[in-house]
Design a protein around this motif. Structure first.
Motif, PDB file in Angstrom:
ATOM      1  N   GLY A 104       0.809  -1.213   0.000  1.00 14.68           N
ATOM      2  CA  GLY A 104       0.000   0.000   0.000  1.00 14.68           C
ATOM      3  C   GLY A 104       0.839   1.257   0.000  1.00 14.68           C
ATOM      4  O   GLY A 104       2.058   1.224  -0.159  1.00 14.68           O
ATOM      5  N   ASN A 105       0.174   2.389   0.208  1.00 11.73           N
ATOM      6  CA  ASN A 105       0.862   3.674   0.243  1.00 11.73           C
ATOM      7  C   ASN A 105       1.196   4.058   1.678  1.00 11.73           C
ATOM      8  O   ASN A 105       0.400   3.810   2.596  1.00 11.73           O
ATOM      9  CB  ASN A 105      -0.017   4.775  -0.365  1.00 11.73           C
ATOM     10  N   PRO A 106       2.358   4.677   1.893  1.00  8.90           N
ATOM     11  CA  PRO A 106       2.692   5.112   3.254  1.00  8.90           C
ATOM     12  C   PRO A 106       1.724   6.185   3.740  1.00  8.90           C
ATOM     13  O   PRO A 106       1.224   6.983   2.940  1.00  8.90           O
ATOM     14  CB  PRO A 106       4.119   5.673   3.112  1.00  8.90           C
ATOM     15  N   PRO A 107       1.447   6.237   5.044  1.00  7.75           N
ATOM     16  CA  PRO A 107       0.441   7.166   5.573  1.00  7.75           C
ATOM     17  C   PRO A 107       0.836   8.636   5.462  1.00  7.75           C
ATOM     18  O   PRO A 107      -0.024   9.513   5.583  1.00  7.75           O
ATOM     19  CB  PRO A 107       0.321   6.746   7.043  1.00  7.75           C
ATOM     20  N   TYR A 108       2.113   8.886   5.240  1.00  4.39           N
ATOM     21  CA  TYR A 108       2.624  10.261   5.170  1.00  4.39           C
ATOM     22  C   TYR A 108       2.880  10.703   3.730  1.00  4.39           C
ATOM     23  O   TYR A 108       3.416  11.800   3.512  1.00  4.39           O
ATOM     24  CB  TYR A 108       3.949  10.347   5.949  1.00  4.39           C
TER      25      TYR A 108
END
Length: 203
Positions: free
Chosen positions: A151-155
């Motif tokens: 997935g994509n990093p939260p930041y």
């Protein structure tokens, strides 16, 4: 060759560094890391071009940064000792974090990298450090954008937004993300703390 490398599959270098690094990681059972390193190299080139820095050096640093993934966490401290790397208490507690220093040594020993700027960027790509160079920050940010998890990093959106106008702010965005969780982290590496304090003043 250092005995730390005895159990690794090491092929003769072809002259194409990107292919050699990819092959090395795949041959040593790290295909996902091979893909990650290729992506980070490409992202580091993109960021370097944004900031009119040496894109080739940035790309090379990206390709190399995680080559130490061939060593599992439970042997990294011993490998570090074998390679003559200074191990600090935080790295003893959390050996994952010393992989940046091991990758630096492997880049010299196995891929014959002599550019100190590239080597130093590889050697601090996880934590950054005090007095970090532009190349250090380029690799640091590229690695966080092209992270090695699902997935994509939260930041991600925050870093990309900062990156449009300031490399320092982009680097600080990630360190600040960690800093807010520092009470839940296994260790705070002193290099990370140094980088946080320095960048906080700059941004």
């Amino acid at each position: 060759m250092n005995s730390a490398y005895n159990d690794l599959v090491i092929s003769e270098l072809s002259g194409n560094l990107q292919d050699d690094i990819y092959t090395f990681l795949v041959n040593n059972h790290c295909p996902k890391t091979a893909e990650h390193c290729m992506r980070v190299g490409q992202e580091a080139r993109r960021v370097a071009e944004m900031y009119h820095e040496d894109a080739n050096s940035a790309e090379i640093a990206g390709f190399l940064h995680d080559i130490s993934a061939v060593y599992p966490n439970d042997v990294r401290i011993q490998v570090s000792h074998d390679l003559g790397i200074e191990v600090i208490p935080e790295e003893e507690i959390f050996p994952m974090i010393i992989h940046q220093k091991i990758s630096k040594e492997m880049a010299k020993d196995l891929f014959h990298i002599r550019d100190e700027k590239v080597l130093n960027a590889v050697g601090c790509h996880t934590t950054l450090r005090r007095n970090s160079t532009v190349l250090d920050k380029i690799l640091f940010v590229a690695d966080k954008i092209e992270w090695d998890q699902a997935g994509n990093p939260p930041y991600l959106s925050q870093i990309l937004e900062k990156l449009d106008h300031s490399l320092n702010e982009a680097a600080f965005e990630y360190i600040h993300f960690l800093w807010k969780q520092r009470d839940h982290l296994k260790v705070i590496h002193p290099w990370l703390k140094d980088a946080y304090c320095e960048l906080k003043e700059l941004v």
